[in-house]
Design a protein around this motif. Structure first.
Motif, mmCIF file in Angstrom:
data_model
loop_
_atom_site.group_PDB
_atom_site.id
_atom_site.type_symbol
_atom_site.label_atom_id
_atom_site.label_comp_id
_atom_site.label_asym_id
_atom_site.label_seq_id
_atom_site.Cartn_x
_atom_site.Cartn_y
_atom_site.Cartn_z
ATOM 1 N N ALA A 117 -12.351 1.644 -5.804
ATOM 2 C CA ALA A 117 -11.847 2.180 -4.829
ATOM 3 C C ALA A 117 -11.045 2.178 -3.842
ATOM 4 C CB ALA A 117 -12.707 3.486 -5.137
ATOM 5 N N LEU A 118 -11.761 1.421 -2.852
ATOM 6 C CA LEU A 118 -11.295 0.911 -1.956
ATOM 7 C C LEU A 118 -10.571 0.039 -1.011
ATOM 8 C CD1 LEU A 118 -11.438 1.387 1.586
ATOM 9 C CD2 LEU A 118 -13.282 -0.716 1.209
ATOM 10 N N TYR A 119 -10.167 -0.416 -2.182
ATOM 11 C CA TYR A 119 -8.690 -1.673 -2.401
ATOM 12 C C TYR A 119 -7.368 -1.050 -2.650
ATOM 13 C CZ TYR A 119 -11.740 -6.227 -1.716
ATOM 14 O OH TYR A 119 -12.459 -7.468 -1.198
ATOM 15 N N CYS A 120 -7.778 -0.635 -4.184
ATOM 16 C CA CYS A 120 -7.314 0.513 -4.371
ATOM 17 C C CYS A 120 -6.197 1.246 -3.783
ATOM 18 C CB CYS A 120 -7.404 1.090 -5.961
ATOM 19 S SG CYS A 120 -7.380 -0.170 -7.285
ATOM 20 N N TYR A 121 -7.101 2.120 -3.271
ATOM 21 C CA TYR A 121 -6.003 3.491 -1.822
ATOM 22 C C TYR A 121 -5.983 2.649 -0.638
ATOM 23 C CZ TYR A 121 -7.370 7.291 -4.421
ATOM 24 O OH TYR A 121 -8.005 8.847 -5.649
ATOM 25 N N THR A 122 -6.604 1.552 -0.528
ATOM 26 C CA THR A 122 -5.778 0.501 1.213
ATOM 27 C C THR A 122 -4.426 -0.081 0.535
ATOM 28 O OG1 THR A 122 -7.356 -1.083 1.084
ATOM 29 C CG2 THR A 122 -7.846 1.143 2.091
ATOM 30 N N GLY A 123 -4.610 -0.377 -1.311
ATOM 31 C CA GLY A 123 -3.716 -1.326 -1.307
ATOM 32 C C GLY A 123 -3.710 -3.170 -1.250
ATOM 33 N N TRP A 124 -5.615 -3.020 -0.461
ATOM 34 C CA TRP A 124 -6.032 -4.508 -0.536
ATOM 35 C C TRP A 124 -6.541 -5.009 -0.751
ATOM 36 C CZ3 TRP A 124 -9.861 -2.801 3.432
ATOM 37 C CH2 TRP A 124 -9.821 -2.156 4.874
ATOM 38 N N CYS A 125 -5.690 -6.561 -1.780
ATOM 39 C CA CYS A 125 -5.894 -7.639 -1.876
ATOM 40 C C CYS A 125 -5.899 -6.511 -4.005
ATOM 41 C CB CYS A 125 -7.681 -7.883 -2.753
ATOM 42 S SG CYS A 125 -9.009 -7.896 -1.260
ATOM 43 N N CYS A 126 -4.847 -5.459 -4.078
ATOM 44 C CA CYS A 126 -4.479 -5.641 -4.945
ATOM 45 C C CYS A 126 -2.353 -5.947 -5.393
ATOM 46 C CB CYS A 126 -3.485 -4.003 -4.646
ATOM 47 S SG CYS A 126 -5.331 -3.139 -4.944
ATOM 48 N N PHE A 127 -2.531 -7.246 -6.072
ATOM 49 C CA PHE A 127 -1.768 -8.238 -6.440
ATOM 50 C C PHE A 127 -0.771 -7.476 -7.668
ATOM 51 C CE2 PHE A 127 -5.440 -9.879 -7.888
ATOM 52 C CZ PHE A 127 -6.010 -10.786 -6.212
ATOM 53 N N GLN A 128 1.120 -7.797 -7.046
ATOM 54 C CA GLN A 128 2.029 -7.015 -7.598
ATOM 55 C C GLN A 128 2.656 -8.427 -8.952
ATOM 56 O OE1 GLN A 128 3.280 -4.630 -6.226
ATOM 57 N NE2 GLN A 128 1.993 -4.500 -5.348
ATOM 58 N N GLY A 129 2.651 -7.566 -10.204
ATOM 59 C CA GLY A 129 2.848 -8.048 -10.941
ATOM 60 C C GLY A 129 4.014 -7.103 -11.535
ATOM 61 N N SER A 130 4.312 -7.570 -12.981
ATOM 62 C CA SER A 130 5.344 -6.962 -13.834
ATOM 63 C C SER A 130 4.776 -6.540 -15.675
ATOM 64 C CB SER A 130 6.244 -7.854 -14.086
ATOM 65 O OG SER A 130 6.056 -9.141 -14.785
ATOM 66 N N GLY A 131 5.550 -5.610 -15.961
ATOM 67 C CA GLY A 131 4.806 -5.868 -17.608
ATOM 68 C C GLY A 131 5.116 -6.569 -18.681
#
Length: 483
Positions: free
Chosen positions: A447-461
């Motif tokens: 949950a912390l990663y998602c709310y801070t954006g840490w370690c949340c990689f960018q992608g596409s559909g």
């Protein structure tokens, strides 16, 4: 045949009313009337069916949904049968008593909790099965902990925490392979993504078990351990070769052989050891596969620890799992899960909410469906579209799906994992829940990663299509082992 769904979906107020009624029935039956939770779940079937009839859904479709839900957990049910037989024969054959004896002779109360966490973690990583880990190394750790006078719920917390590290991370685990497949992520990429959460969770949980162990170790009763070792040596042969069945089972699981036949083979080895080394008659030894072990010791707690196992001990568990799975199937066919899915999709319009919705959907699958298989499906399908729309890589989806689905399974009392752990380790879910530190840390860090954006990689559909072919190649050679 795919069951028919109602022409109109239930509304949110109707679902809330249904949920309150189910919770009320469970509370009334279990805590007020003292009845079995199986009866509460059976009554809950008819509550969901009542909603289905209100939505003009015919009974035949609801029965199809019910049986489909139960069929999703048949692998776990087969493992329950096999593990029950294995525990019975390994107790009678002296395998588990020898592991307990060895553990008491080489461990100290100060480091035991960390050691139990580590041993179960390594076993589950090597075998990919939390059920097999708890049914073998887990019950041995419970016995060693009892010998050191450590609280059983605390030891169970260390055992289950370690067991679910491999259940979540091992490429041999069916939940790991299933999650990667559902999210259309390469399995190695899925495991790498989970390491961002699991490594800090393992480190912090290990430190917590070490510190608490050092505190309890000051009061650990080494004299009690000596007493237990003496009692074990009076009832069983103590020798290195008594550990061979355990070594054989772990080796076969590491070689990626299917878990059910391997565990059954281990159970038969226990019968052989009981006949050859413990001088049991063949009939008595075989009876332990169904009836479990029966030994009389001067230590009452040792009788409780060793007199367990057998397929018969798992029958209530199997019934509970089937009833919970059936309830989940009814929830799906009546459109309850679809309505929840639609609501979560509209709500999750930011990265923080997106991660939280996946974690919640996984927990919901366990709460309503009674099994990790259901929770992984709900977590992945309910929120997958939102990850693509927000441009978030599906590796984040698979990581959160595993956290919300696999990790919350033993935290829910009526799931297959919750019931199995409570029955096998002899500690209720409510008692060991406060000590599932690895599980809680995984949820908090995710949950912390998602709310801070840490370690949340960018992608596409389009990423799901790009990895789909490699996912098939990665999973085709892996044998699925039920947890």
């Amino acid at each position: 045949m795919t069951p028919q769904h109602p022409s109109r979906l239930p509304t949110v107020p109707q679902i809330l009313l249904l949920a309150l009624m189910i919770i009320g029935v469970i509370f009334m039956f279990v805590h007020v009337l003292g009845l079995a939770i199986q009866l509460a779940l059976l009554v809950s079937w008819f509550l969901v069916m009542g909603l289905g009839k209100f939505l003009k859904l015919d009974y035949h479709s609801m029965q199809q949904g019910l049986t489909h839900g139960i069929s999703q957990g048949m692998d776990a049910i087969l493992v329950l049968v096999a593990v029950g037989a294995l525990i019975g024969s390994w107790m009678a054959g002296g395998v588990v008593p020898n592991i307990i004896y060895l553990g008491l002779s080489v461990m100290s109360p100060h480091i035991f909790l960390l050691a139990a966490f580590f041993v179960c973690m390594v076993t589950s990583l090597a075998t990919g099965t939390s059920f097999g880990t708890a049914g073998t190394a887990g019950i041995a750790m419970m016995g060693i902990g009892a010998g050191f006078d450590l609280p059983a719920p605390l030891v169970a917390g260390a055992v289950i925490s370690g067991a679910y590290v491999g259940d979540k991370l091992s490429p041999l685990s069916d939940t790991t392979v299933m999650t990667a497949s559902l999210c259309k992520v390469n399995i190695i990429d899925h495991i790498k993504s989970m390491l961002y959460v699991s490594i800090p969770a393992i480190t912090i949980a290990g430190l917590m078990f070490l510190l608490v162990g050092l505190s309890y170790g000051q009061h650990g009763n080494v004299g009690r351990a000596q007493e237990v070792m003496h009692a074990l040596s009076q009832h069983y042969v103590i020798a290195w070769y008594m550990l061979l069945p355990a070594a054989a089972v772990i080796a076969l699981l590491v070689l990626r052989l299917p878990s059910v036949p391997v565990i059954c083979f281990g159970a038969l080895l226990g019968v052989v050891w009981a006949c050859v080394f413990e001088q049991m008659s063949p009939v008595a030894a075989f009876s332990t596969l169904y009836q479990g072990n029966h030994v009389q010791s001067d230590l009452n707690f040792l009788n409780i620890l060793l007199n367990r196992g057998g397929i018969a001990s798992m029958l209530e568990v199997i019934l509970l799992v089937m009833l919970a799975l059936g309830l989940g199937g009814l929830m799906e066919v009546t459109g309850v899960l679809t309505t929840i899915s639609n609501g979560l999709q509209r709500w999750a319009h930011s990265l923080g909410r997106l991660g939280l919705s996946t974690l919640f959907a996984g927990f919901l699958g366990n709460f309503l469906g009674g099994a990790a298989y259901v929770s992984l499906i709900t977590a992945s399908t309910i929120t997958a579209k939102n990850y693509d729309e927000l441009g978030v890589d599906r590796r984040v989806l698979s990581r959160n799906t595993e956290a919300g689905g696999t990790i919350t399974t033993p935290m829910t009392p009526w799931t297959d994992g919750g019931v199995f752990m409570a029955t096998t380790l002899g500690v209720s879910t409510a008692a060991y829940l406060p000590f599932l530190w690895y599980h809680m840390l995984v949820l908090l860090i995710s949950a912390l990663y998602c709310y801070t954006g840490w370690c949340c990689f960018q992608g596409s559909g389009s990423q799901a299509k790009a990895v789909e072919s490699s996912q098939k190649n990665s999973t085709s050679s892996i044998v699925l082992d039920a947890d």
